[in-house]
Design an enzyme around this catalytic site. Structure first.
Site, PDB file in Angstrom:
ATOM      1  CG  ASP A  76      13.362 -15.403   1.840  1.00 24.02           C
ATOM      2  OD1 ASP A  76      13.075 -15.549   0.091  1.00 24.02           O
ATOM      3  OD2 ASP A  76      13.620 -14.075   1.793  1.00 24.02           O
ATOM      4  CE  LYS A 105      -7.031  11.541  -2.598  1.00 26.48           C
ATOM      5  NZ  LYS A 105      -5.366  10.546  -2.533  1.00 26.48           N
ATOM      6  NE  ARG A 118       1.564  13.630   2.490  1.00 21.64           N
ATOM      7  CZ  ARG A 118       1.072  12.951   3.391  1.00 21.64           C
ATOM      8  NH1 ARG A 118       1.483  12.132   4.096  1.00 21.64           N
ATOM      9  NH2 ARG A 118       0.607  13.664   4.440  1.00 21.64           N
ATOM     10  CB  CYS A 151     -11.681  -1.907  35.333  1.00 20.11           C
ATOM     11  SG  CYS A 151     -10.487  -1.273  34.292  1.00 20.11           S
TER      12      CYS A 151
END
Length: 716
Positions: free
Chosen positions: A48, A129, A150, A420
């Site tokens: 860590d 859900k 998924r 721009c």
DNA sequence: TCCCCTCGAGTTCA
DNA sequence: CTCGAGGGGA
């Protein structure tokens, strides 16, 4: 003193780069020892510390964050060793509704599509859900053989061993079982279990999870299945994918069947006679939301009859027969610290608010798009304002409103840019357009870089290992100015000084990987190629349409050249394509009239092989035919007729031309039928058309979407 | 001519 | 995910 001990802010850039490289190598090595060889050499605390040091230096020198930063690698390759699984039936996402009116509209849409009368209700199955992770479980002869996440809907990760530890996922099904069954549902953690787990982690000095969903996700993606087994995960079944045989005639019956097979379905589920009853259930569930043992973010409605579901089908990634009715999203207040302007690939200038970081829905948000100047004006957003934000659909941060009471005296309205911010070219807003654009074209570095990014992006050439940073760096260094330069990179690198592998952020391995990724893309399907060019108004869908019509790169290019020259026939051909109108034709003409783009194409053509578009649904007698429907159809709605025809490989056009193969004439047909007779195009009645479609199908079910033949493709 | 639907182009954070 | 604009049906 070695650089190692120096506080990040006191490092020179060179020292920081050297140390980041060293840390990346060390972390990669320890990752491998820990994950793949199960033989860590250092303590977790020491590991860590390495990560923290790396993060601190990266935070101080963001320009040095490179492709093989440990933080990137984690995101890019969930490498921890899960195999990829391709879903044979894609795992779709759901359309969202937030208000009753959206749900009513859904009901209307379904009814219109099916051709139902206003008084015929559409029975809906409604259920909460669950805020968890969508999972697919495969059973063969009643045994659990594969479980996958998924992922992006097409490809997920194989987490079979971890899922097998869940009590609510049966290893063997009960009763009479189909030979093959794919059950879908949600893995989740109950709130009480989540809190207990976090208390234990806190006591053990381990990092706590932000919410039950993250906790479930983290628990499932453990390398050591014993860890997963110790976590209180649960599973609700709500659907299915690939099936050997039907589970029942309706959604409701199928859910009952899943219960009988040994799964748990949500106890709150209810079969509603129509949309009003479903809305009533939504309100009831919202009221008891806090007392349910798990987190939910709305209610899902599904058309009960499976034959109707099949007729409704899906659009893109969203089924037309299901809807997620969400509860209102969490909001938060914060202040606008600045409004900056970004330049997109087409030169569009987009104002973005930099916000004081605030937590909304479990995530820290610090930026939000403001879309365009009108939007800013409409909401009257000024720098210094306190604003209410939410994450739209729980993802994209959105400014809802300004709290005018909190407005400081010196709040500064947004200055509409006239130039721009990147290249200084004039920034103009065309009449009737909402966006202001940089007029610099490819002379604007921002636009040039964005176009290159688009070119290598996932929907286009899909070149791995080239992100925003790398592209920008290559552009800056003059290595890649136009798309074709990518394909010359390797050859050029052989004699270049310095070699890519010697550049900052690159090594021999990453350079070789990149060259390999580029070489793999020297063959490209026509549709991807067209999309990659980034012609205005030509996105993924339009590119496919064009590819399908012109088939080969040569044919497409010469047709577009002709359009650019003002050839009326060529333009008429283009406009005859369904979904192509004047705006798209003009955009293509403008692109091909530009000598610079012609050179880009020449250069690319010399480097890559463009594959001809394949015939869709080849083999059916309707493949490649162009069909026009006119008049009122009796046996099916227009949408349905169209979806059917396209599934058989036909193109459905909007108007009759010489290119039209059949015109299907319904009742009360008008000018199109007349035009067909005039041009001598074959016409037929609806019944004749249905017979033809039936014959073309040859008794087989309509072809599924593209994707894997064979079993689950184990890439990676 | 108007409206509905779909698509394109923009964007966030993990 | 959302907004805006194009395309096409009515």
């Amino acid at each position: 003193m070695t650089a190692e001990r120096t506080a990040p802010e006191r490092l020179t850039e060179d020292q920081a780069a050297a140390e980041l490289a060293r840390l990346a190598a060390a972390i990669a090595r320890h990752d491998r020892l820990y994950h793949q060889e199960d033989a860590p050499e250092i303590s977790d605390a020491a590991y860590d510390a390495l990560r923290r040091r790396n993060d601190a230096i990266e935070a101080r020198f963001p320009q040095l964050v490179c492709a093989d930063s440990p933080n990137r690698r984690i995101g890019a390759a969930p490498a921890s060793g899960f195999a990829k699984v391709t879903h044979r039936v894609p795992m779709l996402s759901l359309d969202n509704a937030f208000e009753d009116a959206d749900v009513q509209a859904f009901d209307q849409r379904v009814r219109r599509f099916l051709g139902l009368g206003a008084d015929e209700p559409v029975p809906l199955v409604a259920e909460p859900k669950i805020d968890g992770l969508a999972i697919a479980l495969h059973y063969e002869d009643g045994r659990f053989v594969l479980g996958a996440t998924r992922g992006d809907g097409t490809t997920g990760e194989d987490v079979t061993r971890n899922l097998a530890t869940l009590r609510s996922i049966p290893a063997r099904l009960k009763g009479r079982t189909p030979a093959r069954l794919e059950v879908r549902g949600e893995v989740y953690m109950e709130r009480a279990d989540f809190l207990a787990l976090n208390r234990a982690r806190e006591a053990a000095d381990e990092p706590v999870f932000a919410n039950p969903r993250n906790s479930a996700a983290g628990s499932l993606r453990q390398k050591d299945m014993a860890v997963t087994a110790s976590r209180p995960l649960r599973f609700f079944a709500y659907g299915w994918g690939d099936l050997a045989e039907d589970l029942g005639p309706t959604q409701w019956a199928c859910l009952d069947r899943l219960d009988a097979l040994g799964f748990t379905t949500n106890p709150e589920r209810k079969l509603c006679a129509g949309v009003d009853e479903a809305l009533g259930l939504w309100r009831a569930i919202e009221a008891k939301r806090a007392s349910l043992p798990y987190d939910i973010d709305g209610v899902v409605y599904k058309v009960d009859r499976l034959d109707w579901q099949a007729r409704l089908g899906s659009v893109g990634r969203v089924p037309r027969w299901a809807l997620a009715h969400k509860f209102s999203a969490e909001t938060a207040r914060t202040t606008v610290e600045d409004i900056v302007v970004q330049v997109g690939r087409t030169g569009a200038l987009t104002p973005v608010a930099n916000l004081a970081p605030v937590t909304v829905g479990g995530v820290v948000v610090s930026r939000a798009t403001l879309h365009n100047e009108d939007e800013i004006q409409r909401k009257d957003i000024r720098v210094g304002d306190t604003v209410v934000i939410q994450r739209a659909g729980d993802v994209i941060p959105q400014v809802l409103a300004v709290d005018l009471d909190q407005r400081p005296k010196d709040a500064r309205p947004f200055d509409v840019p006239t130039a721009c911010p990147v290249c200084g070219s004039a920034a103009v807003r065309e009449d009737g357009e909402a966006v202001r654009r940089c007029t610099g074209g490819l002379t604007c570095p921002a636009q040039a870089v964005e176009r290159l990014r688009h070119f290598v992006g996932r929907d286009a050439f899909d070149i791995e290992g080239l992100g925003e940073k790398q592209i920008a760096a290559f552009f800056e260094a003059g290595l890649v100015r136009a798309p074709a330069d990518l394909f010359r990179l390797e050859a050029r690198d052989a004699t270049a000084e310095p070699r890519l592998a010697e550049r900052e952020g690159w090594g021999t391995v990453s350079a070789a990987n990149l060259f390999h990724a580029i070489a793999e893309r020297r063959r490209v399907p026509l549709a991807r190629f067209i999309h990659a060019l980034g012609v205005r108004r030509v996105g993924e869908g339009m590119a496919r349409v064009l590819a399908r019509r012109y088939r080969t790169f040569a044919a497409w290019r010469s047709a577009m050249d002709a359009v650019a020259r003002g050839d009326a026939d060529a333009r008429a051909d283009l406009l005859a394509i369904d979904k192509v109108g004047d705006a798209v034709a003009d955009a293509l003409a403008a692109f091909f009239a530009e000598p610079h783009n012609e050179r880009t194409l020449d250069a690319l053509a010399a480097e890559v092989t463009v594959e001809d578009a394949e015939e869709r649904a080849a083999g059916t007698t309707l493949a490649g035919k162009t069909v026009v429907f006119t008049g009122t159809l009796e046996r099916m709605t227009r949408d349905e007729a169209k979806a059917r025809a396209e599934a058989l490989g036909a193109t459905v056009a909007g108007s009759v031309s010489r290119k039209t193969d059949f015109v299907v004439v319904g009742s009360d047909a008008g000018s199109k039928a007349a035009k067909a007779r005039e041009l001598g195009v074959t016409t037929m009645t609806e019944d004749e058309w249905l017979a033809l479609a039936e014959a073309a199908l040859g008794g087989r079910p309509p072809p599924a979407g593209r994707g894997g033949r064979g079993k689950w493709r184990g890439t990676s």
